[in-house]
Design a protein around this motif. Structure first.
Motif, PDB file in Angstrom:
ATOM      1  N   ASP A   2       0.821  -1.209   0.000  1.00  0.00           N
ATOM      2  CA  ASP A   2       0.000   0.000   0.000  1.00  0.00           C
ATOM      3  C   ASP A   2       0.855   1.259   0.000  1.00  0.00           C
ATOM      4  O   ASP A   2       0.443   2.305  -0.503  1.00  0.00           O
ATOM      5  N   ASN A   3       2.067   1.167   0.552  1.00  0.00           N
ATOM      6  CA  ASN A   3       2.998   2.297   0.582  1.00  0.00           C
ATOM      7  C   ASN A   3       3.923   2.316  -0.634  1.00  0.00           C
ATOM      8  O   ASN A   3       4.899   3.080  -0.652  1.00  0.00           O
ATOM      9  N   PHE A   4       3.645   1.473  -1.596  1.00  0.00           N
ATOM     10  CA  PHE A   4       4.467   1.355  -2.806  1.00  0.00           C
ATOM     11  C   PHE A   4       5.894   0.904  -2.495  1.00  0.00           C
ATOM     12  O   PHE A   4       6.806   1.123  -3.294  1.00  0.00           O
ATOM     13  N   GLU A   5       6.081   0.250  -1.344  1.00  0.00           N
ATOM     14  CA  GLU A   5       7.409  -0.246  -0.953  1.00  0.00           C
ATOM     15  C   GLU A   5       7.456  -1.753  -1.207  1.00  0.00           C
ATOM     16  O   GLU A   5       7.514  -2.567  -0.288  1.00  0.00           O
ATOM     17  N   PHE A   6       7.442  -2.108  -2.474  1.00  0.00           N
ATOM     18  CA  PHE A   6       7.293  -3.508  -2.858  1.00  0.00           C
ATOM     19  C   PHE A   6       8.469  -4.359  -2.382  1.00  0.00           C
ATOM     20  O   PHE A   6       8.299  -5.520  -2.038  1.00  0.00           O
ATOM     21  N   TYR A   7       9.654  -3.770  -2.377  1.00  0.00           N
ATOM     22  CA  TYR A   7      10.824  -4.537  -1.937  1.00  0.00           C
ATOM     23  C   TYR A   7      10.702  -4.948  -0.480  1.00  0.00           C
ATOM     24  O   TYR A   7      11.193  -6.012  -0.084  1.00  0.00           O
ATOM     25  N   LYS A   8      10.049  -4.113   0.334  1.00  0.00           N
ATOM     26  CA  LYS A   8       9.839  -4.483   1.732  1.00  0.00           C
ATOM     27  C   LYS A   8       8.868  -5.662   1.822  1.00  0.00           C
ATOM     28  O   LYS A   8       9.023  -6.532   2.685  1.00  0.00           O
ATOM     29  N   GLY A   9       7.865  -5.660   0.955  1.00  0.00           N
ATOM     30  CA  GLY A   9       6.937  -6.787   0.921  1.00  0.00           C
ATOM     31  C   GLY A   9       7.635  -8.075   0.524  1.00  0.00           C
ATOM     32  O   GLY A   9       7.430  -9.129   1.137  1.00  0.00           O
ATOM     33  N   VAL A  10       8.493  -8.012  -0.507  1.00  0.00           N
ATOM     34  CA  VAL A  10       9.240  -9.197  -0.946  1.00  0.00           C
ATOM     35  C   VAL A  10      10.163  -9.684   0.163  1.00  0.00           C
ATOM     36  O   VAL A  10      10.273 -10.890   0.429  1.00  0.00           O
ATOM     37  N   ASN A  11      10.849  -8.746   0.823  1.00  0.00           N
ATOM     38  CA  ASN A  11      11.740  -9.133   1.927  1.00  0.00           C
ATOM     39  C   ASN A  11      10.963  -9.844   3.039  1.00  0.00           C
ATOM     40  O   ASN A  11      11.450 -10.825   3.623  1.00  0.00           O
ATOM     41  N   ALA A  12       9.759  -9.330   3.332  1.00  0.00           N
ATOM     42  CA  ALA A  12       8.936  -9.950   4.382  1.00  0.00           C
ATOM     43  C   ALA A  12       8.517 -11.363   3.976  1.00  0.00           C
ATOM     44  O   ALA A  12       8.542 -12.297   4.806  1.00  0.00           O
ATOM     45  N   ILE A  13       8.128 -11.534   2.716  1.00  0.00           N
ATOM     46  CA  ILE A  13       7.739 -12.869   2.216  1.00  0.00           C
ATOM     47  C   ILE A  13       8.921 -13.824   2.323  1.00  0.00           C
ATOM     48  O   ILE A  13       8.788 -14.960   2.806  1.00  0.00           O
ATOM     49  N   ASN A  14      10.091 -13.385   1.849  1.00  0.00           N
ATOM     50  CA  ASN A  14      11.280 -14.244   1.869  1.00  0.00           C
ATOM     51  C   ASN A  14      11.654 -14.653   3.290  1.00  0.00           C
ATOM     52  O   ASN A  14      11.987 -15.820   3.549  1.00  0.00           O
ATOM     53  N   LYS A  15      11.592 -13.701   4.197  1.00  0.00           N
ATOM     54  CA  LYS A  15      11.950 -13.992   5.592  1.00  0.00           C
ATOM     55  C   LYS A  15      10.952 -14.972   6.199  1.00  0.00           C
ATOM     56  O   LYS A  15      11.329 -15.919   6.907  1.00  0.00           O
ATOM     57  N   TRP A  16       9.669 -14.755   5.934  1.00  0.00           N
ATOM     58  CA  TRP A  16       8.627 -15.637   6.474  1.00  0.00           C
ATOM     59  C   TRP A  16       8.782 -17.053   5.931  1.00  0.00           C
ATOM     60  O   TRP A  16       8.706 -18.029   6.688  1.00  0.00           O
ATOM     61  N   ILE A  17       9.017 -17.171   4.629  1.00  0.00           N
ATOM     62  CA  ILE A  17       9.165 -18.515   4.041  1.00  0.00           C
ATOM     63  C   ILE A  17      10.360 -19.234   4.646  1.00  0.00           C
ATOM     64  O   ILE A  17      10.278 -20.407   5.025  1.00  0.00           O
ATOM     65  N   SER A  18      11.485 -18.547   4.729  1.00  0.00           N
ATOM     66  CA  SER A  18      12.720 -19.193   5.203  1.00  0.00           C
ATOM     67  C   SER A  18      12.682 -19.487   6.693  1.00  0.00           C
ATOM     68  O   SER A  18      13.044 -20.584   7.132  1.00  0.00           O
ATOM     69  N   THR A  19      12.229 -18.522   7.472  1.00  0.00           N
ATOM     70  CA  THR A  19      12.316 -18.638   8.932  1.00  0.00           C
ATOM     71  C   THR A  19      11.093 -19.294   9.549  1.00  0.00           C
ATOM     72  O   THR A  19      11.217 -20.219  10.364  1.00  0.00           O
ATOM     73  N   ASN A  20       9.921 -18.831   9.192  1.00  0.00           N
ATOM     74  CA  ASN A  20       8.703 -19.287   9.854  1.00  0.00           C
ATOM     75  C   ASN A  20       8.070 -20.514   9.189  1.00  0.00           C
ATOM     76  O   ASN A  20       7.625 -21.429   9.861  1.00  0.00           O
ATOM     77  N   LEU A  21       8.052 -20.485   7.852  1.00  0.00           N
ATOM     78  CA  LEU A  21       7.341 -21.559   7.164  1.00  0.00           C
ATOM     79  C   LEU A  21       8.227 -22.786   6.960  1.00  0.00           C
ATOM     80  O   LEU A  21       7.946 -23.860   7.484  1.00  0.00           O
ATOM     81  N   SER A  22       9.316 -22.629   6.219  1.00  0.00           N
ATOM     82  CA  SER A  22      10.149 -23.795   5.880  1.00  0.00           C
ATOM     83  C   SER A  22      10.898 -24.351   7.081  1.00  0.00           C
ATOM     84  O   SER A  22      10.823 -25.547   7.383  1.00  0.00           O
ATOM     85  N   ALA A  23      11.637 -23.466   7.749  1.00  0.00           N
ATOM     86  CA  ALA A  23      12.521 -23.938   8.820  1.00  0.00           C
ATOM     87  C   ALA A  23      11.765 -24.248  10.111  1.00  0.00           C
ATOM     88  O   ALA A  23      12.299 -24.956  10.974  1.00  0.00           O
ATOM     89  N   PHE A  24      10.543 -23.738  10.247  1.00  0.00           N
ATOM     90  CA  PHE A  24       9.823 -23.964  11.515  1.00  0.00           C
ATOM     91  C   PHE A  24       8.572 -24.812  11.303  1.00  0.00           C
ATOM     92  O   PHE A  24       8.537 -25.993  11.645  1.00  0.00           O
ATOM     93  N   TYR A  25       7.543 -24.240  10.682  1.00  0.00           N
ATOM     94  CA  TYR A  25       6.260 -24.943  10.633  1.00  0.00           C
ATOM     95  C   TYR A  25       6.311 -26.205   9.784  1.00  0.00           C
ATOM     96  O   TYR A  25       5.941 -27.298  10.236  1.00  0.00           O
ATOM     97  N   LEU A  26       6.768 -26.100   8.542  1.00  0.00           N
ATOM     98  CA  LEU A  26       6.770 -27.286   7.679  1.00  0.00           C
ATOM     99  C   LEU A  26       7.719 -28.359   8.199  1.00  0.00           C
ATOM    100  O   LEU A  26       7.441 -29.560   8.077  1.00  0.00           O
ATOM    101  N   GLU A  27       8.822 -27.929   8.781  1.00  0.00           N
ATOM    102  CA  GLU A  27       9.750 -28.892   9.369  1.00  0.00           C
ATOM    103  C   GLU A  27       9.080 -29.621  10.530  1.00  0.00           C
ATOM    104  O   GLU A  27       9.179 -30.846  10.665  1.00  0.00           O
TER     105      GLU A  27
END
Length: 963
Positions: free
Chosen positions: A735-760
């Motif tokens: 919404d703030n046109f800061e798309f790179y921040k959105g991508v960074n948040a997605i990447n961090k969530w996938i690596s840290t929360n989803l792949s390395a934590f929940y899916l594991e």
């Protein structure tokens, strides 16, 4: 009694992930996915939300003269992401692409193509021939560029795409011009403009580049003074004259010199050097003495002629105003020329006296005009001297280029009037198309009066949101510093300035004459301006007496594109272009809109600017340097090193990830500054995109309808809370046109929360347990976050969803909003507690992993399931809430959360080996002990929870038993 399967191989009883989703895009399927996620989506939102007031992103038209480059990709994909985000927020988007089709680059390219195809050396084209060739080239280029944009997944109303060479556009543009004529904002004047000898046309400031390494021949020149104050005359020996010393970097302009400027508050000195008496600013004496002392003086010269003697100092500039001098280049009949005051005279450079050539300088012109001094410019369209350069000797410089040796010729001609010359490196304007130097030259040109509207324009800018904010000051500075805009060009390919000229060359341009000419163009077409007979009276406004001809000037292309706001029915929500457009399209749009729209406010609500694309060494991309990267190279992966072989003899794996690879690079870049692109950046984004695909493949293969009836565990609740948090973070960034921040948040969530934590943590439950979990919610949430960034991937993933999902009526990710709640009501009530607890659980998890690594290094364990864990907390105090209680809330799931075989809280720390790591808990420290497992390995789930070796654990026994 339950019967166990008769085999000891339990693989057939596991729910291993199975999905048709390929690890890499399949080329054969890409076109259908592109159509669905672009054309079909744009059509859907236009239809389904037709009653809404639209969100309008107005296109800054790309120039239709060449192949698409990486700058195009940055610009067009950013626009597409903005539009997709707005669709995801429930808006109806209107994005109609446009193209800038007139102007010199296309004309030159068309002429080059004509020369290549010409026979018998016949390359001459009349104006209409030039226009046909240019139109053909622009039409072909627009088709090619449109095809490329669509291959990047840019969604738009392609059927309504406009071009500045469309008749309808030209008529509206002429209407804007007419309105400005009506308001008295268009005028013709002989005054200096930037002139390109290589292009033979006037240029606007926005059409210039500045070469920091340009080298000129500079000179200190003396002009004999014929009228000076008596107090100064008294210092000179009888028969001696005082010479005013000027310094110039353009000696070729000396034939056009008509005055000298001093500053009334500066101090000046009279000095004797050799046989000359010189007038110089006092602040420049040391510099001049050093320079002049290096000149060669004959040994036979008298001693007094070899000195640099200050005769008088402290002469104020105001005493010199009204003095007169002569310029030998102006001829014997020329009257003496005046010394004037000018604010722009500096004490820090040159001699403190400035040579004024009103025909070759903007400031010179303004000053001399106020003093009724006429401008002259004895230079032709090709940048060559005319016979008027030296009236007493017409052939002295006739036909010689002012930029190629012109200065040297002038210096040679002036002889001993030149005190000193030298090479001088400085910033100099170049034609941005031919990459050759320009000159400033007075010609008859048409101008738009910016001075009368810039106050309103600046007021309008205060209503605009700028991203980045620095763009406001930049745009305001360009508007503030401009009073007139040269809008005429001496070319054939463009919209004509609709002016008529009488036999004496006097122009007629009125509201009535322009209206009449527009009506003829509507009837006959714009080419008729050039093809109709010169005496065709249909063009002459009724009531105009005498013989008139049509003008040959065309409008500046910035006036073309600057009137593109006429293509929209409402104020645009967003203009988005490169930062160079502050002095180009943003400015021309603002000025024409303020001048002629009849509306209050600016043409745009939000103005977004992006930087330039640089190579990985931070250099600007250039064909001459050879560091240009084509968008196609990113799409097909050829810039990346070959992937490892799949298996021997199969050849390298394709690195192509389709248009999403290009889009992800754009989305992950902080576009508010210059954007670096190179192999390291592309490899990082390539890996991220592969991670998206692997994650999606795992989700697609592990989702089962039975999960909907399975219990929601605390681990599931944690996953949903984390998903909700990242979706909100991404939504805010988008919404703030800061798309790179959105991508960074997605990447961090996938690596840290989803792949390395929940899916594991979920693998055991997914493969060996009840198959429950919240993968379906995660799948939908992930696709919603990726929708604006990698739409092709989202469409492909949706196409490969399990059959049971396809049988249901489900809302497509493109049709869902990012802020739709995905977290369950049960989780909402507990989310605050879960968030607070989660950080401590993750601390413990990290400590356990550290202890496991130590055990693994000592060859005690392999898999994390080959151990048990004891969490040791400080001794509890009675009636005090302790960290232990946090972990006790999750006691029945700690084994799953930490992916170990068992977890005890403050249990015995016994075993043949043990490893420990401390971790932070509220109010202190706790210890995570890793110990040998307490039970036997289950052959099905591999957890060490079986009572007997090679026997199933209780859960697996129950699951594999059949009636």
């Amino acid at each position: 009694m339950p019967v166990r399967p008769p085999t000891k191989s339990w693989s057939s009883t596991l729910r291993l992930p199975r999905s048709s989703f390929p690890p890499r895009p399949q080329l054969a399927d890409q076109s259908k996915y592109l159509k669905r996620c672009s054309d079909d989506l744009y059509e859907w939102q236009s239809r389904e939300r037709s009653a809404q007031k639209p969100f309008v992103l107005h296109d800054g038209p790309p120039y239709a003269n060449g192949s698409l480059h990486i700058g195009h990709a940055l610009n067009k994909i950013l626009k597409d992401i903005v539009c997709r985000v707005k669709v995801q927020l429930g808006r109806r988007v209107v994005y109609v692409p446009g193209w800038d089709c007139h102007g010199l680059p296309i004309e030159i390219k068309a002429l080059e193509k004509q020369r290549e195809n010409a026979k018998d050396g016949d390359t001459a084209l009349d104006a209409i021939g030039v226009r046909r060739a240019a139109r053909s080239l622009a039409t072909k280029t627009v088709k090619e560029q449109m095809k490329g944009f669509r291959e990047w997944g840019v969604m738009a109303d392609w059927d309504k795409a406009w071009k500045t060479m469309d008749k309808s556009f030209e008529i509206k543009q002429l209407g804007v011009f007419q309105e400005m004529v009506k308001r008295g904002l268009i005028f013709r004047r002989y005054k200096p403009v930037y002139w390109s000898p290589s292009s033979k046309t006037a240029l606007a400031e926005a059409e210039l580049e500045y070469n920091e390494d340009h080298v000129s021949t500079a000179a200190y020149v003396r002009f004999p003074m014929v009228k000076i104050p008596e107090s100064i005359q008294a210092l000179l020996p009888e028969g001696k004259d005082l010479d005013a010393v000027i310094w110039t970097t353009t000696p070729w302009t000396l034939p056009a010199n008509r005055a000298i400027a001093v500053h009334s508050e500066l101090e000046y000195s009279v000095v004797k050097h050799e046989q000359f008496y010189l007038l110089i600013a006092s602040s420049r004496l040391a510099q001049l003495e050093e320079l002049l002392s290096n000149t060669t003086i004959p040994e036979s010269a008298p001693a007094e002629d070899r000195s640099f003697e200050v005769l008088k100092t402290g002469i104020l500039g105001e005493e010199l105003i009204g003095s007169e001098y002569v310029n030998v280049l102006c001829g014997k009949e020329q009257e003496p020329q005046p010394v004037l005051h000018a604010d722009f005279v500096s004490a820090e450079s040159g001699s403190g006296l400035v040579h004024l050539a009103p025909g070759h300088g903007m400031d010179d012109y303004e000053l001399c005009t106020r003093h009724e001094i006429k401008a002259v410019a004895p230079v032709d369209d090709l940048g060559r001297f005319t016979s008027a350069a030296v009236p007493d000797n017409p052939n002295a410089f006739l036909g010689k280029s002012v930029l190629e040796g012109g200065s040297a010729e002038i210096l040679k001609y002036m002889g001993d009037k030149i005190l000193f010359s030298h090479k001088y490196k400085h910033k100099y304007p170049y034609d941005w198309r031919t990459k050759l130097p320009v000159i400033i030259r007075a010609t008859e040109q048409w101008f738009a009066d910016v001075g009368h509207v810039k106050g309103d324009a600046l007021q309008n800018l205060r209503k605009v949101k700028f991203i980045p904010q620095a763009g406001q000051a930049r745009l305001e500075s360009f508007v503030t510093g401009r009073s007139e805009w040269c809008i005429s060009r001496q070319r054939a390919w463009g919209v004509p300035i609709p002016a008529l000229y009488d036999e004496d060359g006097v122009a007629v341009l009125t509201d009535a004459s322009v209206a009449h000419i527009i009506s003829v163009i509507e009837e006959r077409g714009i080419d008729a301006w050039w093809t109709d007979a010169s005496d065709d009276s249909a063009w002459i406004v009724p009531g105009l007496e005498g013989n008139y001809s049509r003008g040959k000037d065309t409008m500046d292309v910035w006036f073309d594109s600057g009137t593109s706001w006429t293509q929209t029915d409402q104020q645009a929500d967003v203009y988005l272009e490169g930062t160079d457009q502050h002095r180009g399209w943003f400015q021309s749009s603002l000025l024409t809109y303020t001048s002629a729209s009849g509306k209050v406010g600016p043409p745009f609500k939000t103005l977004i600017t992006h930087g330039f694309t640089l190579d990985q060494e931070g250099k600007k991309m250039s064909k001459s340097i050879g560091n240009v990267i084509a968008p196609r190279e990113i799409i097909d992966g050829t810039l990346l090193p070959p992937a490892k072989l799949k298996k021997k003899g199969t050849g390298p794996v394709s690195q192509s990830l389709g248009p999403d690879a290009l889009r992800l690079w754009v989305a992950s870049s902080d576009y508010t500054r210059d954007v670096v692109i190179g192999q390291p950046v592309l490899q990082f984004n390539h890996n991220a995109l592969l991670k998206y695909r692997m994650t999606i493949k795992m989700l697609l293969g592990s989702m089962h309808p039975s999960a909907r009836t399975a219990p929601i565990t605390k681990l599931d609740q944690i996953a949903l809370v984390q998903l909700d948090a990242v979706m909100k973070e991404v939504a805010t960034a988008y919404d703030n046109f800061e798309f790179y921040k959105g991508v960074n948040a997605i990447n961090k969530w996938i690596s840290t929360n989803l792949s390395a934590f929940y899916l594991e943590a979920m693998k055991d439950r997914l493969y060996c347990g009840d198959g429950g979990g919240v993968l379906e919610q995660i799948f939908h949430g992930l696709l919603r976050m990726l929708t604006p960034i990698t739409p092709n991937l989202v469409e492909e993933a949706w196409d490969h969803r399990p059959e049971w999902m396809k049988e249901e009526v489900q809302i497509h990710p493109f049709h869902r909003t990012l802020d739709e709640p995905i977290i369950t009501s049960e989780c909402i009530s507990k989310s605050e507690t879960l968030i607070l607890d989660l950080s401590w659980l993750l601390n413990a998890n990290a400590a356990i992993k550290a202890s496991q690594e130590e055990a693994r290094a000592n060859k005690k364990i392999g898999s994390s399931l080959e151990c048990s864990v004891v969490l040791e907390f400080p001794v509890e105090e009675k009636d005090v809430k302790t960290p232990q209680q946090i972990f006790e809330r999750y006691a029945d799931e700690l084994e799953s959360i930490f992916v170990v075989s068992s977890v005890e809280i403050n249990g015995p720390v016994d075993g043949p080996w043990k490893y420990s790591t401390t971790f932070d808990v509220p109010g202190g420290k706790a210890t995570a002990w890793v110990l040998p497992p307490k039970e036997k390995k289950c052959p099905r789930c591999w957890r060490y929870v079986a009572p007997i070796e090679d026997e199933l654990c209780e859960r697996c026994e129950e699951l594999v038993s059949v009636p």
